[in-house]
Enzyme design. Structure first.
Site, short mmCIF file in Angstrom:
data_model
loop_
_atom_site.label_atom_id
_atom_site.label_comp_id
_atom_site.label_asym_id
_atom_site.label_seq_id
_atom_site.Cartn_x
_atom_site.Cartn_y
_atom_site.Cartn_z
N ARG A 48 6.57 -3.52 -16.75
CA ARG A 48 7.36 -2.31 -16.54
C ARG A 48 7.52 -1.97 -15.06
O ARG A 48 8.46 -1.30 -14.66
CB ARG A 48 6.67 -1.10 -17.21
CG ARG A 48 6.66 -1.12 -18.71
CD ARG A 48 6.28 0.27 -19.22
NE ARG A 48 5.81 0.26 -20.59
CZ ARG A 48 6.60 0.34 -21.67
NH1 ARG A 48 7.90 0.40 -21.51
NH2 ARG A 48 6.09 0.36 -22.88
N ASP A 60 16.36 3.69 -21.33
CA ASP A 60 16.49 2.46 -20.56
C ASP A 60 17.61 1.58 -21.09
O ASP A 60 18.42 1.07 -20.33
CB ASP A 60 15.15 1.68 -20.54
CG ASP A 60 14.51 1.56 -21.93
OD1 ASP A 60 15.15 1.93 -22.95
OD2 ASP A 60 13.36 1.09 -22.00
N ASP A 78 20.47 -0.62 -27.60
CA ASP A 78 20.52 -1.88 -28.33
C ASP A 78 21.24 -1.64 -29.66
O ASP A 78 22.47 -1.64 -29.70
CB ASP A 78 19.09 -2.41 -28.50
CG ASP A 78 19.03 -3.79 -29.14
OD1 ASP A 78 20.05 -4.47 -29.18
OD2 ASP A 78 17.94 -4.18 -29.62
P1 5GP Z 1 17.71 0.65 -30.25
O1 5GP Z 1 17.05 1.75 -31.02
O2 5GP Z 1 18.98 1.06 -29.55
O3 5GP Z 1 17.87 -0.59 -31.07
O4 5GP Z 1 16.69 0.19 -29.17
C1 5GP Z 1 16.38 0.95 -28.12
C2 5GP Z 1 14.96 0.68 -27.68
O5 5GP Z 1 14.54 -0.67 -27.97
C3 5GP Z 1 14.90 0.82 -26.19
O6 5GP Z 1 14.54 2.13 -25.83
C4 5GP Z 1 13.86 -0.19 -25.80
O7 5GP Z 1 12.59 0.43 -25.82
C5 5GP Z 1 13.87 -1.24 -26.89
N1 5GP Z 1 14.60 -2.46 -26.46
C6 5GP Z 1 15.81 -2.89 -26.89
N2 5GP Z 1 16.17 -4.04 -26.29
C7 5GP Z 1 15.15 -4.35 -25.44
C8 5GP Z 1 14.94 -5.44 -24.51
O8 5GP Z 1 15.74 -6.36 -24.31
N3 5GP Z 1 13.77 -5.40 -23.82
C9 5GP Z 1 12.84 -4.42 -23.98
N4 5GP Z 1 11.73 -4.49 -23.24
N5 5GP Z 1 13.02 -3.38 -24.84
C10 5GP Z 1 14.16 -3.35 -25.56
MG MG Z 2 12.58 2.67 -25.19
#
Ligand code: 5GP
Ligand code: MG
Length: 169
Positions: free
Chosen positions: A159, A94, A97
């Site tokens: 969701r 999705d 980040d």
């Molecule tokens: P990363 O590992 O890249 O830091 O984060 C990825 C995961 O963090 C995504 O798959 C998601 O589940 C969660 N995530 C990151 N930012 C957001 C956000 O703004 N809203 C939500 N609901 N989940 C996020």
């Molecule tokens: Mg996720």
């Protein structure tokens, strides 16, 4: 709730992403691996636009706990993952980040000897990446705010929304 991306805008962009994938994989069957749970809407909508041979697999990853909007320790559970050895994989999530989740799953899949791996994410928070990872297919760059809807949750709610919004206190 402040709407950031309307349902129409999301669908329009996903149609374009599907066209790009179809162009890149005219003769290689693709195994889409979706990262649960946030990938559900994106995966379901994207693949319905694709007229190519493909398989679907799932992997579970979570780094958020309950009511927190900052990430905790990352847990990856490959129990649902089918045999991907020798397959051309596109990993779908999705949102990108920090990049931790996708980088770790890419490494895991490479260890399983996939034939090739690319990544597709609907959203990216620019300038947040700690692990450098350039998605091969990207929907939208968004500002650094906590977003929900279209698969993304807050405490497992929201969701189901067809749009993506920023939660207001
Ligand atoms: P990363 O590992 O890249 O830091 O984060 C990825 C995961 O963090 C995504 O798959 C998601 O589940 C969660 N995530 C990151 N930012 C957001 C956000 O703004 N809203 C939500 N609901 N989940 C996020
Ligand atoms: Mg996720």
């Amino acid at each position: 709730m402040k709407v950031l991306l309307s349902a129409e805008k999301i669908q329009e962009r996903i149609t374009e992403m599907a066209a790009a994938i179809a162009r890149d994989y005219p003769d290689r069957p693709v195994t889409f691996v979706g990262v649960l749970t946030g990938c559900l809407m994106f995966l379901a909508d994207l693949i319905r636009h694709l007229d190519i041979r493909c398989r679907i697999g799932l992997i579970q990853a979570s780094s958020y706990r309950g009511e927190a909007t900052t990430a905790g320790p990352l847990r990856i559970d490959p129990a649902l993952l089918p045999d991907v050895r020798g397959k051309h994989v596109i990993l779908l999530d999705d949102i990108l980040d920090t990049g931790n989740t996708l980088a770790q799953i890419v490494a895991l899949l490479k260890g399983l000897e996939v034939a090739s791996i690319r990544t597709a994410v609907l959203l990216r928070k620019k300038d947040r990446q700690i692990v450098p990872l350039e998605p091969d297919y990207l929907g939208f760059d968004i500002p650094d705010a906590f977003v929900v809807g279209y698969g993304l949750d807050y405490n497992d709610e929201y969701r189901h929304l067809p749009y993506i919004g920023v939660l207001e206190e």
